[in-house]
Motif scaffolding. Structure first.
Motif, mmCIF file in Angstrom:
data_model
loop_
_atom_site.group_PDB
_atom_site.id
_atom_site.type_symbol
_atom_site.label_atom_id
_atom_site.label_comp_id
_atom_site.label_asym_id
_atom_site.label_seq_id
_atom_site.Cartn_x
_atom_site.Cartn_y
_atom_site.Cartn_z
ATOM 1 N N ARG A 1 10.140 -7.991 -4.972
ATOM 2 C CA ARG A 1 10.772 -8.207 -6.280
ATOM 3 C C ARG A 1 11.731 -9.386 -6.243
ATOM 4 O O ARG A 1 11.844 -10.142 -7.197
ATOM 5 N N ARG A 2 12.409 -9.563 -5.123
ATOM 6 C CA ARG A 2 13.356 -10.662 -4.995
ATOM 7 C C ARG A 2 12.653 -12.004 -4.802
ATOM 8 O O ARG A 2 13.211 -13.050 -5.100
ATOM 9 N N MET A 3 11.431 -11.983 -4.302
ATOM 10 C CA MET A 3 10.658 -13.225 -4.135
ATOM 11 C C MET A 3 10.061 -13.692 -5.462
ATOM 12 O O MET A 3 9.859 -14.885 -5.673
ATOM 13 N N LYS A 4 9.772 -12.748 -6.321
ATOM 14 C CA LYS A 4 9.056 -13.030 -7.567
ATOM 15 C C LYS A 4 9.756 -14.098 -8.430
ATOM 16 O O LYS A 4 9.110 -15.062 -8.835
ATOM 17 N N PRO A 5 11.049 -13.971 -8.725
ATOM 18 C CA PRO A 5 11.679 -14.990 -9.586
ATOM 19 C C PRO A 5 11.803 -16.360 -8.916
ATOM 20 O O PRO A 5 12.032 -17.358 -9.590
ATOM 21 N N THR B 1 11.863 -0.433 0.190
ATOM 22 C CA THR B 1 12.536 -1.613 0.741
ATOM 23 C C THR B 1 11.624 -2.825 0.672
ATOM 24 O O THR B 1 12.041 -3.920 0.290
ATOM 25 N N ARG B 2 10.370 -2.642 1.041
ATOM 26 C CA ARG B 2 9.389 -3.733 0.993
ATOM 27 C C ARG B 2 9.205 -4.215 -0.444
ATOM 28 O O ARG B 2 9.158 -5.416 -0.706
ATOM 29 N N LEU B 3 9.116 -3.280 -1.388
ATOM 30 C CA LEU B 3 8.931 -3.652 -2.788
ATOM 31 C C LEU B 3 10.148 -4.406 -3.322
ATOM 32 O O LEU B 3 10.005 -5.347 -4.098
ATOM 33 N N MET B 4 11.326 -4.022 -2.901
ATOM 34 C CA MET B 4 12.520 -4.744 -3.342
ATOM 35 C C MET B 4 12.526 -6.176 -2.797
ATOM 36 O O MET B 4 12.962 -7.102 -3.477
ATOM 37 N N LEU C 1 5.794 -11.349 4.455
ATOM 38 C CA LEU C 1 5.869 -9.942 4.864
ATOM 39 C C LEU C 1 5.213 -9.735 6.229
ATOM 40 O O LEU C 1 5.691 -8.924 7.026
ATOM 41 N N ALA C 2 4.163 -10.478 6.512
ATOM 42 C CA ALA C 2 3.520 -10.384 7.826
ATOM 43 C C ALA C 2 4.471 -10.868 8.922
ATOM 44 O O ALA C 2 4.566 -10.239 9.991
ATOM 45 N N VAL C 3 5.183 -11.956 8.665
ATOM 46 C CA VAL C 3 6.157 -12.459 9.641
ATOM 47 C C VAL C 3 7.275 -11.441 9.850
ATOM 48 O O VAL C 3 7.664 -11.147 10.985
ATOM 49 N N ILE C 4 7.775 -10.884 8.758
ATOM 50 C CA ILE C 4 8.854 -9.889 8.857
ATOM 51 C C ILE C 4 8.368 -8.656 9.618
ATOM 52 O O ILE C 4 9.068 -8.143 10.490
ATOM 53 N N ASN C 5 7.165 -8.191 9.293
ATOM 54 C CA ASN C 5 6.608 -7.026 10.001
ATOM 55 C C ASN C 5 6.471 -7.315 11.490
ATOM 56 O O ASN C 5 6.783 -6.455 12.323
ATOM 57 N N LYS D 1 0.842 -1.193 0.000
ATOM 58 C CA LYS D 1 0.000 0.000 0.000
ATOM 59 C C LYS D 1 0.877 1.243 0.000
ATOM 60 O O LYS D 1 1.910 1.274 0.672
ATOM 61 N N ALA D 2 0.471 2.245 -0.748
ATOM 62 C CA ALA D 2 1.197 3.516 -0.737
ATOM 63 C C ALA D 2 1.088 4.128 0.658
ATOM 64 O O ALA D 2 0.062 4.019 1.320
#
Length: 123
Positions: A54-58, A48-51, A70-74, A30-31
């Motif tokens: 992006r690294r998970m995508k491939p 940072t979150r988007l990067m 992301l919930a665990v990291i947060n 979310k913005a």
């Protein structure tokens, strides 16, 4: 706070406007704010979150898996009572194990691609 528009974010991440907007729609990213005109504004934390996304995508993570990680990291970075819980540690460890497996699969595929390329060059 320093913010950037979605166009700046696309330039810095290499992701398309469509992808970033989709991540917003599904709640993955979310913005942080919006301008008076309704344009999305992103913070350095959003970048940072988007990067990370992006690294998970491939590696083939689904949107649901990305959301869960992301919930665990947060949770772990949040500093609350559950930040260093055994459950969150186990969840993070499971993602690490899964990522190692996915990375190995990609490395195996790269090895096969190198072998194939060598065969083609030998023709």
């Amino acid at each position: 706070m320093v913010t950037m528009h979605i166009g700046e974010l696309t330039e810095k991440t290499g992701l398309s406007l469509r992808t970033i907007r989709h991540y917003d729609e599904v709640g993955l990213l979310k913005a942080s704010a919006r301008t008076d005109g309704g344009f999305r504004l992103y913070s350095p934390d959003d970048f940072t979150r988007l990067m990370l996304i992006r690294r998970m995508k491939p590696l083939g993570f689904t949107l649901d898996e990305m959301t869960a990680l992301l919930a665990v990291i947060n949770l772990r970075q949040g500093g609350g009572a559950d930040a260093d819980s055994l459950e969150s540690r186990h969840q993070l460890d499971a993602f690490i194990t899964d990522t190692v497996t996915r990375r190995q699969r990609l490395q195996d595929q790269l090895g096969m691609a190198d072998e194939f390329l060598a065969l083609l060059r030998a023709q």
